[in-house]
Motif scaffolding. Structure first.
Motif, PDB file in Angstrom:
ATOM      1  N   MET A 301       0.815  -1.215   0.000  1.00 51.86           N
ATOM      2  CA  MET A 301       0.000   0.000   0.000  1.00 51.86           C
ATOM      3  C   MET A 301       0.848   1.265   0.000  1.00 51.86           C
ATOM      4  SD  MET A 301      -3.363  -0.824   2.300  1.00 51.86           S
ATOM      5  CE  MET A 301      -4.079   0.746   1.838  1.00 51.86           C
ATOM      6  N   LEU A 302       2.070   1.200   0.534  1.00 53.40           N
ATOM      7  CA  LEU A 302       2.921   2.382   0.502  1.00 53.40           C
ATOM      8  C   LEU A 302       3.418   2.674  -0.914  1.00 53.40           C
ATOM      9  CD1 LEU A 302       6.288   1.754   0.254  1.00 53.40           C
ATOM     10  CD2 LEU A 302       5.802   0.631   2.412  1.00 53.40           C
ATOM     11  N   LEU A 303       3.400   1.653  -1.803  1.00 58.39           N
ATOM     12  CA  LEU A 303       3.897   1.842  -3.159  1.00 58.39           C
ATOM     13  C   LEU A 303       2.930   2.648  -4.018  1.00 58.39           C
ATOM     14  CD1 LEU A 303       5.244  -1.754  -3.946  1.00 58.39           C
ATOM     15  CD2 LEU A 303       6.560   0.244  -3.203  1.00 58.39           C
ATOM     16  N   LEU A 304       1.621   2.427  -3.840  1.00 54.98           N
ATOM     17  CA  LEU A 304       0.643   3.028  -4.743  1.00 54.98           C
ATOM     18  C   LEU A 304       0.666   4.558  -4.706  1.00 54.98           C
ATOM     19  CD1 LEU A 304      -1.497   2.382  -6.827  1.00 54.98           C
ATOM     20  CD2 LEU A 304      -3.204   2.338  -4.997  1.00 54.98           C
ATOM     21  N   PRO A 305       0.574   5.212  -3.522  1.00 55.34           N
ATOM     22  CA  PRO A 305       0.654   6.678  -3.536  1.00 55.34           C
ATOM     23  C   PRO A 305       1.993   7.186  -4.028  1.00 55.34           C
ATOM     24  CG  PRO A 305       0.671   5.837  -1.282  1.00 55.34           C
ATOM     25  CD  PRO A 305       0.320   4.690  -2.162  1.00 55.34           C
ATOM     26  N   LEU A 306       3.075   6.460  -3.755  1.00 59.01           N
ATOM     27  CA  LEU A 306       4.384   6.883  -4.256  1.00 59.01           C
ATOM     28  C   LEU A 306       4.439   6.801  -5.779  1.00 59.01           C
ATOM     29  CD1 LEU A 306       6.836   5.227  -1.694  1.00 59.01           C
ATOM     30  CD2 LEU A 306       6.297   7.657  -1.929  1.00 59.01           C
ATOM     31  N   TYR A 307       3.872   5.746  -6.339  1.00 60.03           N
ATOM     32  CA  TYR A 307       3.829   5.617  -7.796  1.00 60.03           C
ATOM     33  C   TYR A 307       3.047   6.765  -8.421  1.00 60.03           C
ATOM     34  CZ  TYR A 307       1.929   4.070 -12.292  1.00 60.03           C
ATOM     35  OH  TYR A 307       1.516   4.013 -13.598  1.00 60.03           O
ATOM     36  N   TYR A 308       1.876   7.055  -7.852  1.00 55.56           N
ATOM     37  CA  TYR A 308       1.064   8.137  -8.393  1.00 55.56           C
ATOM     38  C   TYR A 308       1.776   9.488  -8.279  1.00 55.56           C
ATOM     39  CZ  TYR A 308      -3.104   5.207  -8.909  1.00 55.56           C
ATOM     40  OH  TYR A 308      -4.011   4.249  -9.316  1.00 55.56           O
ATOM     41  N   GLN A 309       2.462   9.710  -7.183  1.00 54.62           N
ATOM     42  CA  GLN A 309       3.099  11.007  -6.966  1.00 54.62           C
ATOM     43  C   GLN A 309       4.437  11.133  -7.692  1.00 54.62           C
ATOM     44  OE1 GLN A 309       2.721  12.550  -2.721  1.00 54.62           O
ATOM     45  NE2 GLN A 309       1.874  10.505  -2.441  1.00 54.62           N
ATOM     46  N   VAL A 310       5.301  10.120  -7.571  1.00 54.48           N
ATOM     47  CA  VAL A 310       6.650  10.220  -8.130  1.00 54.48           C
ATOM     48  C   VAL A 310       6.649  10.015  -9.642  1.00 54.48           C
ATOM     49  CG1 VAL A 310       8.959   9.202  -8.114  1.00 54.48           C
ATOM     50  CG2 VAL A 310       7.721   9.498  -5.970  1.00 54.48           C
ATOM     51  N   VAL A 311       5.952   8.980 -10.102  1.00 50.00           N
ATOM     52  CA  VAL A 311       5.976   8.652 -11.529  1.00 50.00           C
ATOM     53  C   VAL A 311       4.943   9.447 -12.318  1.00 50.00           C
ATOM     54  CG1 VAL A 311       5.761   6.789 -13.225  1.00 50.00           C
ATOM     55  CG2 VAL A 311       6.839   6.353 -11.015  1.00 50.00           C
ATOM     56  N   ARG A 312       3.743   9.599 -11.755  1.00 50.15           N
ATOM     57  CA  ARG A 312       2.651  10.231 -12.496  1.00 50.15           C
ATOM     58  C   ARG A 312       2.450  11.696 -12.158  1.00 50.15           C
ATOM     59  NH1 ARG A 312      -0.155   6.106 -15.055  1.00 50.15           N
ATOM     60  NH2 ARG A 312      -0.818   7.860 -16.368  1.00 50.15           N
ATOM     61  N   GLY A 313       3.167  12.216 -11.150  1.00 51.00           N
ATOM     62  CA  GLY A 313       3.097  13.643 -10.836  1.00 51.00           C
ATOM     63  C   GLY A 313       1.848  14.084 -10.108  1.00 51.00           C
ATOM     64  N   GLN A 314       1.135  13.159  -9.465  1.00 54.09           N
ATOM     65  CA  GLN A 314      -0.072  13.523  -8.731  1.00 54.09           C
ATOM     66  C   GLN A 314       0.269  14.155  -7.383  1.00 54.09           C
ATOM     67  OE1 GLN A 314      -3.383  13.280  -9.401  1.00 54.09           O
ATOM     68  NE2 GLN A 314      -3.067  12.507 -11.473  1.00 54.09           N
ATOM     69  N   SER A 315      -0.659  14.948  -6.861  1.00 53.74           N
ATOM     70  CA  SER A 315      -0.518  15.477  -5.505  1.00 53.74           C
ATOM     71  C   SER A 315      -0.875  14.396  -4.508  1.00 53.74           C
ATOM     72  CB  SER A 315      -1.442  16.678  -5.309  1.00 53.74           C
ATOM     73  OG  SER A 315      -2.806  16.276  -5.395  1.00 53.74           O
ATOM     74  N   ALA A 316      -0.618  14.655  -3.219  1.00 55.91           N
ATOM     75  CA  ALA A 316      -0.960  13.685  -2.186  1.00 55.91           C
ATOM     76  C   ALA A 316      -2.473  13.448  -2.145  1.00 55.91           C
ATOM     77  CB  ALA A 316      -0.459  14.168  -0.823  1.00 55.91           C
ATOM     78  N   THR A 317      -3.239  14.535  -2.271  1.00 54.14           N
ATOM     79  CA  THR A 317      -4.696  14.400  -2.267  1.00 54.14           C
ATOM     80  C   THR A 317      -5.177  13.631  -3.495  1.00 54.14           C
ATOM     81  OG1 THR A 317      -4.909  16.490  -1.069  1.00 54.14           O
ATOM     82  CG2 THR A 317      -6.872  15.659  -2.183  1.00 54.14           C
ATOM     83  N   GLY A 318      -4.582  13.949  -4.662  1.00 53.52           N
ATOM     84  CA  GLY A 318      -4.957  13.241  -5.885  1.00 53.52           C
ATOM     85  C   GLY A 318      -4.672  11.756  -5.802  1.00 53.52           C
ATOM     86  N   ALA A 319      -3.519  11.399  -5.210  1.00 49.74           N
ATOM     87  CA  ALA A 319      -3.176   9.991  -5.046  1.00 49.74           C
ATOM     88  C   ALA A 319      -4.177   9.287  -4.142  1.00 49.74           C
ATOM     89  CB  ALA A 319      -1.769   9.861  -4.478  1.00 49.74           C
ATOM     90  N   GLY A 320      -4.607   9.972  -3.080  1.00 50.62           N
ATOM     91  CA  GLY A 320      -5.601   9.387  -2.189  1.00 50.62           C
ATOM     92  C   GLY A 320      -6.937   9.183  -2.880  1.00 50.62           C
TER      93      GLY A 320
END
Length: 501
Positions: A301-320
């Protein structure tokens, strides 16, 4: 029949049935337990998004402010083993209300903290109280529910565990950005008060039934052992190494203490936790299935928000927000699966759930890239969510269905400890694997892992997105393998509805 809902016809504390429990009363109990559990589960994730703001407001380094999260987790793990004995000593209703009250008090004090040290101390108080909430609440529900309908009760109880980690970052981000970091703690006060009022109203007062003296040697090995083990794993995950003395020594010492406890628990007359339950086929198979599944699923579960933020450029809220579809499918499926496990063979349902979760997880993993359409990713995660909903709480229901009433506290405590340890091991493993995968694909300046990536300009990170996505994909393969391995112990789950423990 009295108009007000009560526990029904089963005493919550003694577990002595006097007839079939009234459905309305058990549902009321479940609502109170879910409310209390959601409050404590949210607090394990909601604080993470506030660490940067806390570091700035308190002028503290991240290494110090990290203890706001770590101190809570360690206290939570350390107190869980004590709850089985405390239930017999104080009774379920008294202990549950005491834990909720202490948690609300700790939340109020944390919201009023004036420096780093005071905030960490109040978070530890929250953890010590919160660690008792889930196993005691589980004991109340198991004792109150008819074994034939236990799957439905466990499915309801599982909602906070699955929903909390995804709602927490979104809610925490909003409160930190738009209100104040203090409200991530103060918001617990009205929820805690409501839980206290409803618990005092609906829970039947039970008579404490201490059956043995406190196993002090067991407590002095398991509680510090769990705390040291989880500290070592979490610290190693943060530093991306397990070879330094500050990480290796507490990890090894914690593991040694846990092993010492296991030996004592299997030989002592009245152990702190009766691990002899694991010798019985249905309970042991369910525990092993749960451990492997949680290690892979919650560890990733720690990987998914990191993937969205680091690779896809999403914000923390967007990743959530991108995690919401999976939560919805898991929650809906859980309600159907919880009822279904009361009617069909647990092995058939749970093995189908594990297989479906692994299939959806694998489909997602093969699509992890720098430009994959979000609809494709969310569809795969939705399939995985259905599998998760068919696995988690049905496994717990299968484990506890035919456990004797006097052994329910030990069973509840064991089933509460397993996810804590498994998710910590899984999270540490995924963190180390991700750091290694990034270093392999981006050698030299990227040897520092995500820290080195964060130091780069946004344009440079976008240019490295394909290599970073490949590193995430490589790490996800290990998580999929752990989830799939849960099929092996699931083979030994009960073939019929009434196979005894």
């Amino acid at each position: 029949m009295p108009a007000a809902p009560t526990l029904g016809d089963t005493a919550a504390g003694s577990g002595t049935p006097t007839g079939r429990p009234r459905e309305y009363g058990v549902t009321a109990l479940a609502s109170v337990v879910v409310l209390g559990s959601l409050m404590t589960v949210l607090d394990t994730t909601i604080v993470n998004v506030a660490l940067n703001r806390l570091s700035r407001d308190f002028h503290a380094p991240l290494a110090a402010i990290q203890w706001v999260a770590t101190g809570y987790t360690l206290a939570l793990a350390a107190v869980i083993p004590l709850t089985a004995w405390a239930i017999g000593r104080f009774g379920t209703k008294r202990l549950y209300l005491l834990a909720i009250g202490a948690f609300a008090l700790g939340s109020a004090l944390a919201g009023l903290a004036w420096n780093t040290e005071s905030l960490i101390a109040f978070r530890v108080l929250q953890g010590l109280a919160g660690g008792a909430v889930q196993p005691v609440g589980m004991t109340i529900l198991i004792r109150a529910s008819d074994p034939a309908h236990r799957g439905r009760m466990m499915s309801i109880l599982g909602l906070p565990v699955l929903v909390g980690p995804l709602i927490g970052p979104v809610l925490g981000g909003y409160l930190v950005d738009e209100v104040s970091w203090r409200w991530i703690f103060l918001i617990n006060i009205p929820v805690g008060v409501l839980t206290l009022v409803l618990g005092a109203r609906f829970f039947r007062r039970d008579t404490p039934q201490p059956t043995s003296r406190l196993d002090l040697p067991g407590l002095l090995t398991l509680s510090p052992g769990l705390a040291l083990l989880i500290y070592g794993l979490s610290t190693g995950a943060e530093r991306h190494t397990f070879t330094t003395a500050g990480v290796l020594l507490p990890t090894l010492l914690g593991a040694a203490l846990v092993v010492a406890f296991v030996i004592r628990a299997l030989t002592a007359r009245d152990p702190l936790i009766d691990l002899r339950l694991l010798r019985h086929g249905p309970f042991g198979s369910a525990a092993a299935t749960l451990a492997l599944f949680v290690c892979g699923y919650f560890g990733s579960m720690l990987l998914l928000p990191l993937y969205y933020q680091v690779v896809r450029g999403q914000s923390a809220t967007g990743a959530g927000l991108l995690g919401i579809p999976q939560v919805v499918t898991t929650g809906i499926t859980m309600q159907f699966a919880g009822r279904l496990v009361d009617k069909v063979a647990p092995r058939r349902l749970i093995m189908s759930g594990v297989a479906l979760a692994a299939t959806g997880f694998l489909a997602f993993t093969t699509q992890v890239a720098a430009d994959t359409p979000y609809a494709v990713l969310l569809a795969a995660l939705a399939v995985m969510g259905i599998g998760v909903g068919m696995t988690m709480m049905p496994t717990m229901a299968s484990a506890t269905r035919n456990v004797d009433n006097d052994r329910i506290p030990a069973a509840s405590t064991t089933l509460s400890i397993i996810p804590q340890i498994a998710s910590s091991i899984g999270g540490a493993l995924m963190s180390v694997l991700l750091a290694g995968a990034i270093a392999d694909r981006l050698p030299g300046t990227m040897a520092g892992g995500l820290e080195a990536v964060h130091a780069l300009p946004a344009g440079a990170v976008r240019g490295l997105a394909p290599q970073l996505a490949e590193a995430f994909q490589h790490t996800y393969v290990w998580a999929v393998a752990l989830v799939a391995l849960a099929l092996l112990p699931a083979l030994f789950l009960p073939r019929g509805k009434r196979e005894a423990v």
